[in-house]
Design an enzyme around this catalytic site. Sequence first.
Site, PDB file in Angstrom:
ATOM      1  N   THR A  13       0.830  -1.215   0.000  1.00  0.00           N
ATOM      2  CA  THR A  13       0.000   0.000   0.000  1.00  0.00           C
ATOM      3  C   THR A  13       0.861   1.260   0.000  1.00  0.00           C
ATOM      4  OG1 THR A  13      -1.585  -1.219   1.330  1.00  0.00           O
ATOM      5  CG2 THR A  13      -1.845   1.152   1.286  1.00  0.00           C
ATOM      6  N   LYS A 206       5.186   2.434  18.176  1.00  0.00           N
ATOM      7  CA  LYS A 206       5.268   3.878  17.896  1.00  0.00           C
ATOM      8  C   LYS A 206       5.591   4.652  19.168  1.00  0.00           C
ATOM      9  CE  LYS A 206       1.912   3.293  14.187  1.00  0.00           C
ATOM     10  NZ  LYS A 206       0.477   3.250  13.879  1.00  0.00           N
TER      11      LYS A 206
HETATM   12  N1  HSE Z   1      -1.883  -0.240  11.178  1.00  0.00           N
HETATM   13  C1  HSE Z   1      -1.472   1.086  11.475  1.00  0.00           C
HETATM   14  C2  HSE Z   1      -2.671   1.842  12.033  1.00  0.00           C
HETATM   15  C3  HSE Z   1      -0.952   1.733  10.222  1.00  0.00           C
HETATM   16  O1  HSE Z   1      -3.789   1.349  11.949  1.00  0.00           O
HETATM   17  O2  HSE Z   1      -2.492   2.907  12.574  1.00  0.00           O
HETATM   18  C4  HSE Z   1       0.005   2.837  10.485  1.00  0.00           C
HETATM   19  O3  HSE Z   1       1.094   2.486  11.225  1.00  0.00           O
END
Ligand code: HSE
Length: 429
Positions: A13, A206
């Site tokens: 993506t 994160k």
């Molecule tokens: N899977 C992650 C989310 C995508 O839903 O935030 C971005 O890191």
Amino acid sequence: MEPLRLGIAGLGTVGAGLVSVVQNNAALLRSRCGRDVQIVAVNARDRARDRGVDLSDYRWVDDARDLIGADDIDVVVELIGGEDGIALELVEGALKAGQHVVTANKALLAVHGTRLAQAADTTGVHVGFEAAVAGGIPIIKGLREGLAGNRITRLYGILNGTSNYIMTAMRDDGSPFDEVLAEAQRLGYAEADPALDIGGGDAAHKLAILASLAFGRPVDFDNVHVEGIQAITPMDIEFAREFGFCVKLLGIAQVSEHGVEQRVHPCMIPQTGPIAPVDGVFNAVVVEGDAVDVATFIGRGAGAGPTASAVVADIVDIARGLRLPFYNVPVSDLVSTPHAPIERRHGAYYIRLMVIDRPGVIAEVSAILRDEDISVESLLQRGRDPEEVVPLVMTTHEADEDAMLRALERFGDLDAVSETPLTIRIEDL
Ligand code: HSE
């Protein structure tokens, strides 16, 4: 000026989104960078797949590792994902070979960030990882540049678009969990393994990256306390609304008297707070610093366009000659400050027990709360059939986490309690 030459590994993506932005905005990028940004080579597992972009001008590389040290590649863009394997080999190899790296790989950086930063320090190259955290929101830039003059004391936010999207849909339409998750996957929001989204692991990756950058300490993913949204039901979201809260999966990192806290878990936050209205796939990050006071960033946290936007921003930085230390300081200046375990949290809680509706249940529950020195702020029970299992929900005044954990265990042992007790921490954010 010579063009900046890219080798892109991974055409999912985000990779396809990146190719599309570089092609569509070529003139804009030339003007902004003062040089061309050229894709030279691309790599993915399946060459035949139609990705909706024209790749015919680029060299196809079957093994991403062939990009390492290639004479015609200035920047290796790693969009493969995964904390180990080819992604790690590629990024580490490129850094050691003196190539700049741009990556969206939060798992890799959460686990191996310090080691990779060391490699980048050694060869003096730039690592861009804006896309690894909060999609299109420029939070890495915010911390490395805009807020670089601050001592950061706390940051928190909504760091996973998929789980925010799911909880928003549960609240608004009562849609079944699986259906909303499938839609998030179709829209390209979810991780390859969506358990990472729902279980809080993606937000934890994160948060670990943000915390090390904000507090100048080596990345410490193993000490992030992680809980996901699996146990949250539409009923909890509705009770939260009645109490004046909304439910969000938050990542919180702060410096407390006990050390650095890093935690990801569902929270109830006041409906009037700054990030309460952040719904759907949107993310939000709030940073508190000694000079700025508070800065709030909101934007789309997932999806091809927003994530590619962040990748391109890093490429523009490199094309313009920006070179920043990975953690804003050399790795040798990072300080391993102690971490504060979740058991040291002191705060308010929402508790939901599914109980058999019979006399004496509240007395049993109250006795446990009394023993653990937990004071109830409000209490609500719905339903009146003695045969029925009904929700008994409470919010508490501030209490110690370890006392709450003991109380939850004891609630679970009561004959009248039929399901695993649920608690959601209430945060005044
Ligand atoms: N899977 C992650 C989310 C995508 O839903 O935030 C971005 O890191």
